[in-house]
Design a protein around this motif. Structure first.
Motif, mmCIF file in Angstrom:
data_model
loop_
_atom_site.group_PDB
_atom_site.id
_atom_site.type_symbol
_atom_site.label_atom_id
_atom_site.label_comp_id
_atom_site.label_asym_id
_atom_site.label_seq_id
_atom_site.Cartn_x
_atom_site.Cartn_y
_atom_site.Cartn_z
ATOM 1 N N SER A 336 0.843 -1.289 0.310
ATOM 2 C CA SER A 336 0.431 -0.211 -0.059
ATOM 3 C C SER A 336 0.656 1.374 -0.151
ATOM 4 O O SER A 336 0.499 2.580 -0.621
ATOM 5 N N SER A 339 2.971 1.681 -3.263
ATOM 6 C CA SER A 339 1.771 1.785 -4.492
ATOM 7 C C SER A 339 1.813 3.292 -4.323
ATOM 8 O O SER A 339 2.078 4.064 -5.545
ATOM 9 N N HIS A 340 1.465 4.026 -3.473
ATOM 10 C CA HIS A 340 1.202 5.363 -3.013
ATOM 11 C C HIS A 340 2.417 5.863 -3.479
ATOM 12 O O HIS A 340 1.773 7.457 -4.010
ATOM 13 N N ARG A 343 2.934 6.237 -6.848
ATOM 14 C CA ARG A 343 2.320 7.417 -7.521
ATOM 15 C C ARG A 343 2.646 8.281 -7.807
ATOM 16 O O ARG A 343 2.295 8.564 -9.073
ATOM 17 N N THR A 344 3.212 8.364 -6.821
ATOM 18 C CA THR A 344 3.115 10.352 -6.880
ATOM 19 C C THR A 344 3.879 10.749 -7.829
ATOM 20 O O THR A 344 3.742 11.360 -8.608
ATOM 21 N N LEU A 346 5.147 9.018 -10.597
ATOM 22 C CA LEU A 346 4.293 8.756 -11.760
ATOM 23 C C LEU A 346 3.648 9.431 -12.218
ATOM 24 O O LEU A 346 3.301 10.077 -13.584
ATOM 25 N N SER A 347 2.711 10.325 -11.409
ATOM 26 C CA SER A 347 2.013 11.213 -11.654
ATOM 27 C C SER A 347 2.158 12.790 -12.211
ATOM 28 O O SER A 347 2.034 12.962 -13.362
ATOM 29 N N ILE A 348 3.577 12.869 -11.815
ATOM 30 C CA ILE A 348 4.285 13.861 -11.893
ATOM 31 C C ILE A 348 4.365 13.346 -13.330
ATOM 32 O O ILE A 348 4.650 15.003 -14.217
ATOM 33 N N LYS A 350 4.111 11.462 -15.592
ATOM 34 C CA LYS A 350 3.395 11.766 -16.754
ATOM 35 C C LYS A 350 2.602 13.029 -17.357
ATOM 36 O O LYS A 350 2.342 13.442 -18.401
ATOM 37 N N ALA A 383 1.697 3.118 -14.267
ATOM 38 C CA ALA A 383 0.486 3.139 -13.543
ATOM 39 C C ALA A 383 -0.451 1.783 -13.548
ATOM 40 O O ALA A 383 -1.324 0.703 -11.927
ATOM 41 N N LEU A 390 -2.555 -3.347 -6.523
ATOM 42 C CA LEU A 390 -2.456 -3.602 -5.504
ATOM 43 C C LEU A 390 -3.864 -4.276 -5.082
ATOM 44 O O LEU A 390 -4.559 -4.905 -4.416
ATOM 45 N N ASP A 391 -4.779 -4.275 -6.460
ATOM 46 C CA ASP A 391 -5.313 -5.134 -6.307
ATOM 47 C C ASP A 391 -5.536 -6.470 -5.750
ATOM 48 O O ASP A 391 -6.239 -6.878 -5.138
ATOM 49 N N ARG A 394 -4.701 -7.034 -2.393
ATOM 50 C CA ARG A 394 -6.031 -7.011 -1.475
ATOM 51 C C ARG A 394 -7.016 -8.422 -1.775
ATOM 52 O O ARG A 394 -7.291 -8.613 -0.865
ATOM 53 N N MET B 18 3.178 20.997 -11.516
ATOM 54 C CA MET B 18 2.586 20.526 -13.246
ATOM 55 C C MET B 18 1.612 20.982 -13.001
ATOM 56 O O MET B 18 0.828 21.242 -14.155
ATOM 57 N N ALA B 83 -4.215 9.463 -4.939
ATOM 58 C CA ALA B 83 -3.101 9.073 -5.200
ATOM 59 C C ALA B 83 -3.868 7.720 -6.007
ATOM 60 O O ALA B 83 -3.415 6.858 -6.821
ATOM 61 N N PHE B 84 -5.318 7.425 -5.280
ATOM 62 C CA PHE B 84 -5.975 6.180 -5.439
ATOM 63 C C PHE B 84 -7.977 6.302 -5.413
ATOM 64 O O PHE B 84 -7.692 7.979 -5.311
ATOM 65 N N LYS B 104 -4.632 11.273 -9.147
ATOM 66 C CA LYS B 104 -3.578 11.663 -9.702
ATOM 67 C C LYS B 104 -2.961 10.775 -10.990
ATOM 68 O O LYS B 104 -2.241 11.607 -12.088
ATOM 69 N N THR B 105 -3.275 9.938 -11.009
ATOM 70 C CA THR B 105 -2.287 9.521 -12.046
ATOM 71 C C THR B 105 -3.942 9.137 -13.737
ATOM 72 O O THR B 105 -3.399 8.309 -14.418
#
Lengths: 554, 128
Positions: A336, A339-340, A343-344, A346-348, A350, A383, A390-391, A394, B18, B83-84, B104-105
């Motif tokens: 968890s 992956s959090h 993601r950050t 990664l999102s930046i 992207k 992503a 994560l899925d 879970r 961004m 993020a989720f 975010k993604t």
């Protein structure tokens, strides 16, 4: 019935006797009357004698009672004895046990049908033969000893030995041997009752083996095992139970489990009536050890029943999963967090690429745009992998939340199909649907089911170059059955069993397009299973694949 | 017409940069804050048209900020950045009347279109 017929016969005897008596009386009366009359005529008899004649006549009934009655009774008795003997003979004859009579030198003289059944010889075949004829050679020795005992008036009861049948088969028998005496009490022979106990011996052996297995399992099991009686007292306690809880066998046995402080999870023990207890399977609960530590155990219980299926106790088995639980929790937290944290950035990244591609900072040439598009696609892929990871984590930890809400599944299928319409058209694939006209309401997690459909149709899209993708749904009464079939590359037979495993990718697609994560089918299976449905695959290499799953309506 | 102001709150400076570029490209003016206290401060002084709020921040986190904002203004669109897409915290955010979420993604351009729509609705509402 028997008594009545006996009475009838006795009556007919009496009638016959009466008739004979009457004849006798008539004859005697005739003779005596003649004698008396003649004597009277000759006047040699006084009148008093004539009176005596009357006395004789009157005395006759007493005569009858004294002579004929006992005689007839004795005959009747003899006949009854004969009957009783015949009855006993019939019992002997019909007995399942072999009843054999033999002389003191061991020769067989009587042989019943039971003997014939057990040993296989007919009476004619065996009569006159020595009894040792029935014993295997290694048992010859015991026969003289047995006969010797009988000769001295001893009886032998339930002597277990081995005998040989006519067909050579060895059988286990139990012998009871008694002396036979004549009227004056002299021993003239022996009777042997022998019972075939082969079956009994086999079940005894099976029982012994089962007991040995149970005891061995109890000893070597990696799980703790203990039993409780109907009053919830501990009756058995294995070494592993001691290792886990710290309580020795001596400390545990005899304790009522509600009193036994090691068990915080006293779901069983909290119930006072043992008959109310439902067996548990795979229950996790905490226990406290003798030295005060709290452990997590995984336990199963079962009822111990008597032959009438009444619960007479409980058997429980548990293992210490404290460490496993801790590691699982760590793993979940790790996934968890990771992956959090992933993601950050990664999102930046992207968004940075997107901004340039959208020409916000300024113009971009064609080659730059191409490079940036590839970069962006791969960031998206990363992503997706993170989301899938994560899925699956879970799902595997059983934490997948299946919200049970009523929704109409056919329209959900149509929505997912609509999302694929454009993509399939671009690839010149036919997207077909065979769906019931009426909607089907099911209870489940709509988002999760949408994901299953997206994963399955997405797979078909990825692995089908030409032909069609067909989605079918059928109302199966208490469930709905949905299948996604394609004319794609298919899966080799040997790979089908591995299809739903994690990170299994068969027939990786080269060239442009969305790359898979190898988790789609594992996730689909996890979701379907969490809905208590089934999922399976049919496929042939080069011909296509069909994945079908069911979802219970409730 | 003056550009609408959007307050973006996130402890990740690169992300702030961004999203600032993206929002400016969509004709917004952007104010940024990197923690909860700064966010409350700027919310009071700058009077933004909408707030984009990161939920996981050290110190006063996004939920606390949302609570404070709602105490003074119940109508302003507040979007939660996360993020989720499926977290427990979402439910909490909903309880405090968040207007929506920015994952975010996801594609930020599309997310910002949702924000624009929300601002439009809120201003229509104000106009009446």
């Amino acid at each position: 019935m028997k008594n009545r017929s006996t009475n009838k016969k006795v009556k007919s005897h009496t009638a016959a006797n009466l008739f004979i008596t009457l004849l006798f009386v008539v004859f005697i009366t005739d003779v005596v009357t003649n004698v008396i009359t003649d004597a009277f005529r000759l006047s040699i008899l006084p009148e008093s004698i004539v009176d005596g004649f009357l006395v004789i006549l009157l005395a006759y009934p007493s005569l009858y009672m004294l002579i004929f009655r006992p005689l007839s009774r004795e005959i009747a008795q003899r006949k009854a004895t004969e009957k009783e003997l015949r009855r006993l003979a019939a019992i002997v004859e019909s007995s399942d046990d072999a009843i054999i009579g033999k002389t003191l030198d061991g020769r067989i003289v009587t042989w019943n049908r039971g003997a014939e059944k057990i040993y296989g010889y007919t009476a004619d075949e065996i009569k006159g033969k020595p009894i040792s004829f029935l014993a295997p050679s290694e048992r010859f020795n015991e026969i003289p000893k047995l006969i010797d005992k009988v000769r001295h008036g001893e009886s032998i009861e339930h002597y277990e030995t081995i005998r040989r049948r006519k067909n050579g088969e060895m059988i286990d028998v139990s012998l009871t041997i008694s002396p036979i005496r004549d009227a004056s009490g002299n021993i003239t022979g022996a009777s042997t009752i022998s019972r075939d106990i082969t079956e009994h011996k086999i079940s005894e052996e099976l029982l012994r083996r089962a007991k040995e297995q149970a005891e061995l399992l109890f000893r070597i099991s990696p799980s703790a095992i203990f039993t409780l009686d109907s009053k919830m007292r501990i009756t058995e306690w294995n070494d592993r139970a001691t290792e886990i809880t710290g309580y020795s066998k001596e400390e545990a046995i005899g304790k009522v489990c509600t009193m036994f402080e090691a068990f915080l999870c006293s779901k069983e023990c909290a119930v006072h009536k043992i008959t109310d207890i439902k067996p548990v399977f795979g229950e996790e609960c905490p226990i406290r050890t003798k030295d005060g530590r709290t452990l997590t155990i995984l336990k199963n219980t079962g009822r111990l029943k008597d032959k009438n299926s009444n619960t007479i106790g409980i058997i429980e088995s548990f293992s210490d999963i404290t460490e496993r639980t801790r590691i699982e929790k760590l793993k979940d937290e790790f996934i968890s967090t990771v992956s959090h944290e992933l993601r950050t950035p990664l999102s930046i990244t992207k968004e940075g690429i997107s901004l340039v591609l959208d020409k916000i900072p300024g113009p971009v040439n064609e080659q730059q745009a191409k490079i940036l598009t590839v970069s962006k696609n791969n960031v998206d892929r990363l992503a997706r992998i993170i989301n899938s990871l994560l899925d699956i984590s879970r799902i595997e930890s059983g934490k997948i939340e299946v919200r049970k809400e009523a929704f109409e599944v056919i329209s959900v299928i149509r929505q997912v199909l609509a999302a694929f319409e454009l993509k399939t058209k671009e690839k010149s694939l036919t997207l077909r649907a065979d769906l019931p006209k009426e909607g089907i309401i099911i209870h489940g997690d709509m988002d999760a089911i949408t994901q299953v459909l997206t994963n399955l149709i997405g797979n078909s899209y990825k692995f089908t170059g030409k032909g069609f993708i067909e989605v079918k749904a059928k109302d199966k009464g208490d469930a709905v059955e949905i299948s996604v079939a394609d004319t794609g590359i298919g899966i080799a037979k040997e790979n089908i069993p591995k299809l739903f495993n994690k990170f299994q990718q068969f027939g990786r697609v080269t060239g442009p397009g969305e790359k898979g994560t190898g988790l789609g089918l594992a996730i689909a299976k996890g979701i379907v299973t969490a809905h208590k449905g089934r999922i399976w695959a049919e496929s042939e290499s080069g011909k296509g694949t069909k994945i079908t799953f069911t979802l219970p309506k409730i | 017409m003056a550009k609408r102001k959007i307050l973006v709150v996130d402890d990740e400076i690169d992300f702030l940069e961004m999203i600032r570029l993206r929002l400016e490209a969509n004709n917004y003016s952007v104010i940024t804050a990197m923690d909860g206290n700064e966010a409350i401060e700027k919310f009071k002084t700058e009077n933004p048209a909408a707030v984009l709020l990161d939920i996981l921040m050290p110190g006063m986190d996004g939920l606390d900020v949302l609570k404070k904002i709602r105490q003074t203004n119940s109508k302003i669109p507040v979007f939660i950045i996360t993020a989720f897409s499926n977290e427990e915290r979402f439910k909490l955010a909903n309880k405090f009347n968040a207007s929506g979420f920015i994952v975010k993604t996801n594609d930020l351009q599309r997310e910002i279109q949702n924000i624009t729509t929300a601002i439009g609705i809120s201003e229509d509402f104000k106009g009446r």
